[in-house]
Design a protein around this motif. Sequence first.
Motif, PDB file in Angstrom:
ATOM      1  N   PRO A 171       0.815  -1.323   0.115  1.00  0.00           N
ATOM      2  CA  PRO A 171       0.328  -0.101  -0.352  1.00  0.00           C
ATOM      3  C   PRO A 171       1.068   1.442   0.006  1.00  0.00           C
ATOM      4  CG  PRO A 171       0.204  -1.023   2.382  1.00  0.00           C
ATOM      5  CD  PRO A 171       0.733  -2.281   1.195  1.00  0.00           C
ATOM      6  N   THR A 172       0.120   2.431  -0.654  1.00  0.00           N
ATOM      7  CA  THR A 172       0.989   3.519  -0.763  1.00  0.00           C
ATOM      8  C   THR A 172       1.076   4.060   0.860  1.00  0.00           C
ATOM      9  OG1 THR A 172      -1.417   4.944  -1.409  1.00  0.00           O
ATOM     10  CG2 THR A 172       0.433   3.775  -2.952  1.00  0.00           C
ATOM     11  N   ARG A 181      -0.695   7.526   1.524  1.00  0.00           N
ATOM     12  CA  ARG A 181      -1.124   8.250   1.129  1.00  0.00           C
ATOM     13  C   ARG A 181      -2.505   7.256   1.788  1.00  0.00           C
ATOM     14  NH1 ARG A 181      -4.066  11.558  -4.550  1.00  0.00           N
ATOM     15  NH2 ARG A 181      -6.348  11.960  -3.055  1.00  0.00           N
ATOM     16  N   GLU A 182      -2.669   5.584   1.110  1.00  0.00           N
ATOM     17  CA  GLU A 182      -3.931   4.487   1.535  1.00  0.00           C
ATOM     18  C   GLU A 182      -3.623   4.304   2.567  1.00  0.00           C
ATOM     19  OE1 GLU A 182      -4.660  -0.192   0.220  1.00  0.00           O
ATOM     20  OE2 GLU A 182      -3.510   1.131  -0.813  1.00  0.00           O
ATOM     21  N   CYS A 183      -2.555   3.719   3.361  1.00  0.00           N
ATOM     22  CA  CYS A 183      -2.240   3.822   4.389  1.00  0.00           C
ATOM     23  C   CYS A 183      -3.311   4.674   5.667  1.00  0.00           C
ATOM     24  CB  CYS A 183      -1.307   3.681   4.913  1.00  0.00           C
ATOM     25  SG  CYS A 183      -0.610   2.069   4.172  1.00  0.00           S
ATOM     26  N   TYR A 208      -6.792   5.145   5.563  1.00  0.00           N
ATOM     27  CA  TYR A 208      -7.325   4.128   6.429  1.00  0.00           C
ATOM     28  C   TYR A 208      -7.077   4.096   7.855  1.00  0.00           C
ATOM     29  CZ  TYR A 208      -9.164   0.902   2.550  1.00  0.00           C
ATOM     30  OH  TYR A 208      -9.939   0.731   1.481  1.00  0.00           O
ATOM     31  N   GLN A 250      -2.423  -1.492   8.096  1.00  0.00           N
ATOM     32  CA  GLN A 250      -1.466   0.162   7.931  1.00  0.00           C
ATOM     33  C   GLN A 250      -0.941   0.578   7.534  1.00  0.00           C
ATOM     34  OE1 GLN A 250      -4.828  -0.434   8.418  1.00  0.00           O
ATOM     35  NE2 GLN A 250      -6.238  -1.110   6.128  1.00  0.00           N
TER      36      GLN A 250
END
Length: 331
Positions: free
Chosen positions: A33-34, A36-38, A41, A241
């Motif tokens: 995961p990037t 930003r994604e982490c 979430y 995350q």
Amino acid sequence: MDVSALEWSITVGVTVAVLLFDVLIVARRPHEPTMRECSAYLAVYVGAAIAFGAWTWGFHGQDYGIEFYTGWLVEYSLSVDNLFVFIVLMAALNVPRKYQQEALMVGIILALVFRAIFIAVGYTLVENFSWVFYVFGAFLVYTAVNLVRSYRNHEEEHPEDNRLVRFAQSHLNVGQEYRGLTLWWKENGVRVVSPMLIVIVALGATDIMFALDSIPAIFGITQEPYLVFTANVFALMGLRQLYFLLGGLLKRLVYLSLGLAFILAWIGGKLIIHAMYKGGVIDWEVPTLLSLAVILVTLAVTAVASLVKSSKDDVEVVATDSVPPAPAPKD
């Protein structure tokens, strides 16, 4: 605390729904995961925990709200320590980065299952045997002492050396290739076990060890099964995350074990005092609000001191590397 069957049903239902959503997304597209994604979430999960605590405060009273926040912080702190072990484990077993999400998700599900079992057992014990608080308290103090000893002796975590893991490695035909959550297949007519199965076994063994610490700790904060369960659920959500978001920063928290040792010792002492109060030996208890303040201050001091120490060590390493080598002696 009066918790209706509807509240329990909604809580369990939402927990299962979140896990299924997470599992289905991970299984559909394994990836690293990037940031930003982490971050997105993690913000959602932490925000949900804060909102749940506010709801508990508003609908069940201030005391239960404080108990939830305190229990959640304790469980979250212990889970972060668990993450460090996961990092060591992933590196030792050479898990590809794109499959680490799946391994972590399995580890979190196993942690929820094991903690639910330990919560049920712990609640049965504390409801029927008041002396068990002495046992829980002594166990937490013992754990705290061991954490300090491990830190002073510079002992490193080696979760991959667990007996159960070694048994699985020596008795199963373990292959070299990772295929996500496909745990076995046939090659030339011979069944081969994926190394991911060894990872899952190691994660399960690690989760059991951490549950032995975390469940007595949360019962030192509250004996309400609903708060014990929800504090654990919210502490585990978002760990996957956090694992990718923090990464190397976790290794910079050099004083984390000392901070956790102090927190566990504090809660252990609180449990022993609670046992004495239940037994009529004394007529006072340690306020939960005081415990919340102690835990917050301890975590803040631990984090700041760790980052200062890590920064100093980095400067010393750079200074050492920049010193030119001594000239060779002339003949």
